[in-house]
Design a protein around this motif. Structure first.
Motif, PDB file in Angstrom:
ATOM      1  N   PHE A   1      57.543  88.754 -13.345  1.00  0.00           N
ATOM      2  CA  PHE A   1      55.973  89.057 -13.576  1.00  0.00           C
ATOM      3  C   PHE A   1      55.445  89.009 -12.092  1.00  0.00           C
ATOM      4  O   PHE A   1      56.129  87.989 -11.268  1.00  0.00           O
ATOM      5  CB  PHE A   1      55.398  88.189 -14.454  1.00  0.00           C
ATOM      6  N   ARG A   2      54.346  89.476 -11.736  1.00  0.00           N
ATOM      7  CA  ARG A   2      53.787  89.374 -10.522  1.00  0.00           C
ATOM      8  C   ARG A   2      52.422  89.039 -10.734  1.00  0.00           C
ATOM      9  O   ARG A   2      51.570  89.706 -11.548  1.00  0.00           O
ATOM     10  CB  ARG A   2      53.718  90.772  -9.619  1.00  0.00           C
ATOM     11  N   ALA A   3      51.578  88.017 -10.317  1.00  0.00           N
ATOM     12  CA  ALA A   3      50.366  87.545 -10.655  1.00  0.00           C
ATOM     13  C   ALA A   3      49.901  87.509  -9.390  1.00  0.00           C
ATOM     14  O   ALA A   3      49.970  86.837  -8.350  1.00  0.00           O
ATOM     15  CB  ALA A   3      50.634  85.736 -11.025  1.00  0.00           C
ATOM     16  N   THR A   4      48.775  88.542  -9.493  1.00  0.00           N
ATOM     17  CA  THR A   4      47.706  88.636  -8.465  1.00  0.00           C
ATOM     18  C   THR A   4      46.577  87.966  -8.187  1.00  0.00           C
ATOM     19  O   THR A   4      45.956  87.957  -7.258  1.00  0.00           O
ATOM     20  CB  THR A   4      47.698  90.209  -8.146  1.00  0.00           C
TER      21      THR A   4
ATOM     22  N   ALA B   1      60.722  84.579 -14.153  1.00  0.00           N
ATOM     23  CA  ALA B   1      60.490  84.502 -12.716  1.00  0.00           C
ATOM     24  C   ALA B   1      59.144  84.826 -12.402  1.00  0.00           C
ATOM     25  O   ALA B   1      58.682  86.114 -13.050  1.00  0.00           O
ATOM     26  CB  ALA B   1      61.244  85.134 -11.921  1.00  0.00           C
ATOM     27  N   ILE B   2      58.055  84.180 -11.947  1.00  0.00           N
ATOM     28  CA  ILE B   2      56.758  84.520 -11.647  1.00  0.00           C
ATOM     29  C   ILE B   2      56.526  84.664 -10.107  1.00  0.00           C
ATOM     30  O   ILE B   2      56.572  83.682  -9.435  1.00  0.00           O
ATOM     31  CB  ILE B   2      55.654  83.483 -12.459  1.00  0.00           C
ATOM     32  N   GLY B   3      56.440  85.738  -9.561  1.00  0.00           N
ATOM     33  CA  GLY B   3      55.884  85.834  -8.198  1.00  0.00           C
ATOM     34  C   GLY B   3      54.161  85.809  -8.028  1.00  0.00           C
ATOM     35  O   GLY B   3      53.553  86.332  -8.758  1.00  0.00           O
ATOM     36  N   VAL B   4      53.827  84.827  -7.238  1.00  0.00           N
ATOM     37  CA  VAL B   4      52.337  84.368  -7.223  1.00  0.00           C
ATOM     38  C   VAL B   4      51.824  85.075  -5.700  1.00  0.00           C
ATOM     39  O   VAL B   4      52.299  84.690  -4.725  1.00  0.00           O
ATOM     40  CB  VAL B   4      51.966  83.050  -7.406  1.00  0.00           C
ATOM     41  N   GLY B   5      50.658  85.781  -5.921  1.00  0.00           N
ATOM     42  CA  GLY B   5      49.979  86.223  -4.413  1.00  0.00           C
ATOM     43  C   GLY B   5      49.614  87.613  -4.634  1.00  0.00           C
ATOM     44  O   GLY B   5      49.992  88.467  -5.254  1.00  0.00           O
ATOM     45  N   SER B   6      48.419  87.867  -4.107  1.00  0.00           N
ATOM     46  CA  SER B   6      48.000  89.137  -3.992  1.00  0.00           C
ATOM     47  C   SER B   6      48.696  89.786  -2.891  1.00  0.00           C
ATOM     48  O   SER B   6      49.486  89.405  -2.196  1.00  0.00           O
ATOM     49  CB  SER B   6      46.458  89.182  -3.351  1.00  0.00           C
ATOM     50  N   LYS B   7      48.570  91.159  -3.064  1.00  0.00           N
ATOM     51  CA  LYS B   7      49.235  92.052  -2.411  1.00  0.00           C
ATOM     52  C   LYS B   7      48.994  92.183  -0.840  1.00  0.00           C
ATOM     53  O   LYS B   7      49.427  93.118  -0.091  1.00  0.00           O
ATOM     54  CB  LYS B   7      49.773  93.482  -2.990  1.00  0.00           C
ATOM     55  N   GLY B   8      47.913  91.708  -0.623  1.00  0.00           N
ATOM     56  CA  GLY B   8      47.314  91.897   0.691  1.00  0.00           C
ATOM     57  C   GLY B   8      47.410  90.266   1.607  1.00  0.00           C
ATOM     58  O   GLY B   8      48.178  89.710   1.018  1.00  0.00           O
TER      59      GLY B   8
ATOM     60  N   ALA C   1      44.733  80.334   8.541  1.00  0.00           N
ATOM     61  CA  ALA C   1      45.730  80.969   8.989  1.00  0.00           C
ATOM     62  C   ALA C   1      45.877  82.156   7.953  1.00  0.00           C
ATOM     63  O   ALA C   1      45.304  81.992   6.812  1.00  0.00           O
ATOM     64  CB  ALA C   1      47.015  80.233   9.332  1.00  0.00           C
ATOM     65  N   THR C   2      46.295  83.211   8.229  1.00  0.00           N
ATOM     66  CA  THR C   2      46.604  84.364   7.270  1.00  0.00           C
ATOM     67  C   THR C   2      48.119  84.602   6.943  1.00  0.00           C
ATOM     68  O   THR C   2      48.940  84.342   7.938  1.00  0.00           O
ATOM     69  CB  THR C   2      46.000  85.671   7.701  1.00  0.00           C
ATOM     70  N   VAL C   3      48.252  84.682   5.697  1.00  0.00           N
ATOM     71  CA  VAL C   3      50.153  84.986   5.316  1.00  0.00           C
ATOM     72  C   VAL C   3      49.934  86.197   4.638  1.00  0.00           C
ATOM     73  O   VAL C   3      49.013  86.646   3.952  1.00  0.00           O
ATOM     74  CB  VAL C   3      50.262  83.713   4.327  1.00  0.00           C
ATOM     75  N   SER C   4      51.007  86.997   4.644  1.00  0.00           N
ATOM     76  CA  SER C   4      51.132  88.211   3.889  1.00  0.00           C
ATOM     77  C   SER C   4      51.545  88.031   2.359  1.00  0.00           C
ATOM     78  O   SER C   4      52.155  86.810   2.199  1.00  0.00           O
ATOM     79  CB  SER C   4      52.377  88.954   4.586  1.00  0.00           C
ATOM     80  N   GLY C   5      51.090  88.969   1.572  1.00  0.00           N
ATOM     81  CA  GLY C   5      51.416  88.727   0.124  1.00  0.00           C
ATOM     82  C   GLY C   5      52.709  89.227  -0.027  1.00  0.00           C
ATOM     83  O   GLY C   5      53.142  89.262  -1.523  1.00  0.00           O
ATOM     84  N   GLN C   6      53.479  89.588   1.002  1.00  0.00           N
ATOM     85  CA  GLN C   6      54.824  90.384   0.730  1.00  0.00           C
ATOM     86  C   GLN C   6      55.861  89.285   0.739  1.00  0.00           C
ATOM     87  O   GLN C   6      55.797  88.165   1.147  1.00  0.00           O
ATOM     88  CB  GLN C   6      55.143  91.309   1.925  1.00  0.00           C
ATOM     89  N   PHE C   7      56.812  89.136  -0.423  1.00  0.00           N
ATOM     90  CA  PHE C   7      57.850  88.260  -0.493  1.00  0.00           C
ATOM     91  C   PHE C   7      59.066  88.815  -1.054  1.00  0.00           C
ATOM     92  O   PHE C   7      58.950  90.088  -1.508  1.00  0.00           O
ATOM     93  CB  PHE C   7      57.352  86.916  -1.179  1.00  0.00           C
ATOM     94  N   ASP C   8      60.113  88.177  -1.272  1.00  0.00           N
ATOM     95  CA  ASP C   8      61.183  88.870  -1.649  1.00  0.00           C
ATOM     96  C   ASP C   8      61.313  88.989  -3.433  1.00  0.00           C
ATOM     97  O   ASP C   8      61.923  88.070  -4.193  1.00  0.00           O
ATOM     98  CB  ASP C   8      62.635  87.660  -1.274  1.00  0.00           C
ATOM     99  N   GLU C   9      60.690  89.836  -3.821  1.00  0.00           N
ATOM    100  CA  GLU C   9      60.558  90.241  -5.181  1.00  0.00           C
ATOM    101  C   GLU C   9      61.741  90.686  -5.811  1.00  0.00           C
ATOM    102  O   GLU C   9      62.235  90.516  -6.772  1.00  0.00           O
ATOM    103  CB  GLU C   9      59.398  91.356  -5.594  1.00  0.00           C
ATOM    104  N   ALA C  10      62.790  91.230  -5.029  1.00  0.00           N
ATOM    105  CA  ALA C  10      64.008  91.848  -5.588  1.00  0.00           C
ATOM    106  C   ALA C  10      64.934  90.734  -5.951  1.00  0.00           C
ATOM    107  O   ALA C  10      65.413  91.078  -6.971  1.00  0.00           O
ATOM    108  CB  ALA C  10      64.586  92.699  -4.425  1.00  0.00           C
ATOM    109  N   THR C  11      64.735  89.688  -5.140  1.00  0.00           N
ATOM    110  CA  THR C  11      65.811  88.744  -5.441  1.00  0.00           C
ATOM    111  C   THR C  11      65.307  87.960  -6.806  1.00  0.00           C
ATOM    112  O   THR C  11      65.982  87.671  -7.772  1.00  0.00           O
ATOM    113  CB  THR C  11      65.707  87.458  -4.710  1.00  0.00           C
ATOM    114  N   LEU C  12      63.879  87.803  -7.096  1.00  0.00           N
ATOM    115  CA  LEU C  12      63.455  87.404  -8.252  1.00  0.00           C
ATOM    116  C   LEU C  12      63.626  88.183  -9.329  1.00  0.00           C
ATOM    117  O   LEU C  12      63.901  87.643 -10.535  1.00  0.00           O
ATOM    118  CB  LEU C  12      61.877  87.172  -7.982  1.00  0.00           C
ATOM    119  N   ARG C  13      63.511  89.539  -9.143  1.00  0.00           N
ATOM    120  CA  ARG C  13      63.731  90.313 -10.370  1.00  0.00           C
ATOM    121  C   ARG C  13      65.242  90.249 -10.600  1.00  0.00           C
ATOM    122  O   ARG C  13      65.904  90.370 -11.965  1.00  0.00           O
ATOM    123  CB  ARG C  13      63.601  91.922  -9.705  1.00  0.00           C
TER     124      ARG C  13
END
Length: 328
Positions: free
Chosen positions: A266-269, A221-228, A243-255
């Motif tokens: 993995f997290r790709a920023t 699983a690869i989570g894509v997006g900066s943390k800001g 528009a602006t979107v948050s870099g937060q998403f459900d990483e726990a489920t992907l893990r």
């Protein structure tokens, strides 16, 4: 050795008229001279040119023989050979929802994912690879294939808006699992790339992970997006707005998906991180398989063709330069 075009060997019959004409010309061109004693001629040494007198016709005949063999396409016999190769089945599940247009990766998350995935595919020539896309729904863009040129072309044609917006991670993963579960290959992998949290679809992501585990399929699983925050272009009646979107998403489920199936998260920023993730997956999924291959017939006509050419040239040189006469 075998021949692909055996009929060309009948060209060897040309040797009969060639030799017959040569013998006829020799007899026709013979001169007679009466001598009382031929002892002096018998004892005299033959010259270099006398030894070469029949060389041109011999070389021409050799040229015909070699050319006939070359045209018949001699081929080396088939052989069984054992080789080690590397290859697995990989299904890629790609999120194409609206947030994948965020520009924290260049030029945006979706295009960066497509570009890096294409590099990954080119580095895996022995693998069966397919593509599933998902947003609010999911469908198979390309089934498992070794024709990576077609796969990359289909990858490049993927764009936002192909299906209703949303993030159905469970549905996308389940679709990928369904496409790969019947494969006879021992090593089966799904690469799940998303930048959001599951918000639609009839299948829960963890349920899809359990299904993958049942069939022995690992999920990376690869989570894509900066943390800001990141900018996302939005089409409005007055043109493109951001528009602006948050870099937060459900990483726990992907893990948990990765952990359940024996894969990794993995997290790709940024672009470089995403590229390094694919390289790491590439190294993790190298499975050597011992296979028995039946080699194809290999063409072996070139040596005969070159030999025929050399004989013909030598015949011309001897005839018109070394054996040249006044009548010529």
């Amino acid at each position: 050795m075998s021949f692909a075009n055996l009929g060309y060997l009948f060209l060897l019959l040309l040797l009969i008229p060639i030799i017959a004409v040569y013998i006829w010309r020799l007899k026709k061109g013979e001169a007679s001279l009466r001598m009382s004693d031929t002892g002096a001629l018998v004892k005299s040494r033959k010259t270099f040119r006398q030894y070469l007198i029949h060389a041109p016709i011999v070389l021409v005949c050799l040229s015909v023989i070699l050319l006939s063999i070359a045209l018949a396409r001699p081929q080396l016999s088939n052989r069984w050979s054992k080789e080690s190769t590397e290859g697995i089945d990989i299904m890629m599940a790609l999120d194409i929802s609206g947030t994948m247009l965020a520009e924290d990766l260049r030029p945006n998350r979706l295009e960066a994912a497509k570009q890096v995935a294409a590099e990954f595919i080119n580095d895996r020539p022995n693998d069966n690879i397919g593509l599933v896309v998902f947003a609010g729904e999911s469908f198979t863009q390309c089934p498992l294939t070794t024709d990576h040129t077609v796969l990359i072309n289909l990858f490049q044609s993927v764009k936002f808006g192909m299906i209703d917006d949303g993030t159905a991670i469970g549905l996308g993963l389940a679709n990928a699992v369904n496409r790969i579960r019947t494969s006879p290959t021992k090593s089966k992998v799904v690469i799940l790339l998303t930048d959001g949290s599951n918000n639609c679809g009839d299948i829960d992501p963890l349920t899809a992970a359990e299904i993958a585990k049942t069939f022995g399929i690992r999920v990376y699983a690869i989570g894509v997006g900066s943390k800001g925050e990141a900018r996302v272009p939005v089409q409005t009646p007055i043109g493109t707005q951001y528009a602006t979107v948050s870099g937060q998403f459900d990483e726990a489920t992907l893990r948990q998906i990765a952990q359940t199936t024996g894969g990794a998260y993995f997290r790709a920023t940024d672009n470089n991180t995403l590229r390094s993730i694919y390289k790491e997956i590439d190294q993790l999924e190298k499975t050597k398989i011992r296979v028995r291959e039946y080699s194809k017939r290999s063409e072996n006509f070139e040596p005969y063709l070159w030999a025929a050419f050399v004989c013909l040239i030598m015949g011309i040189i001897i005839r018109y330069f070394l054996l040249r006469t006044i009548s010529d």
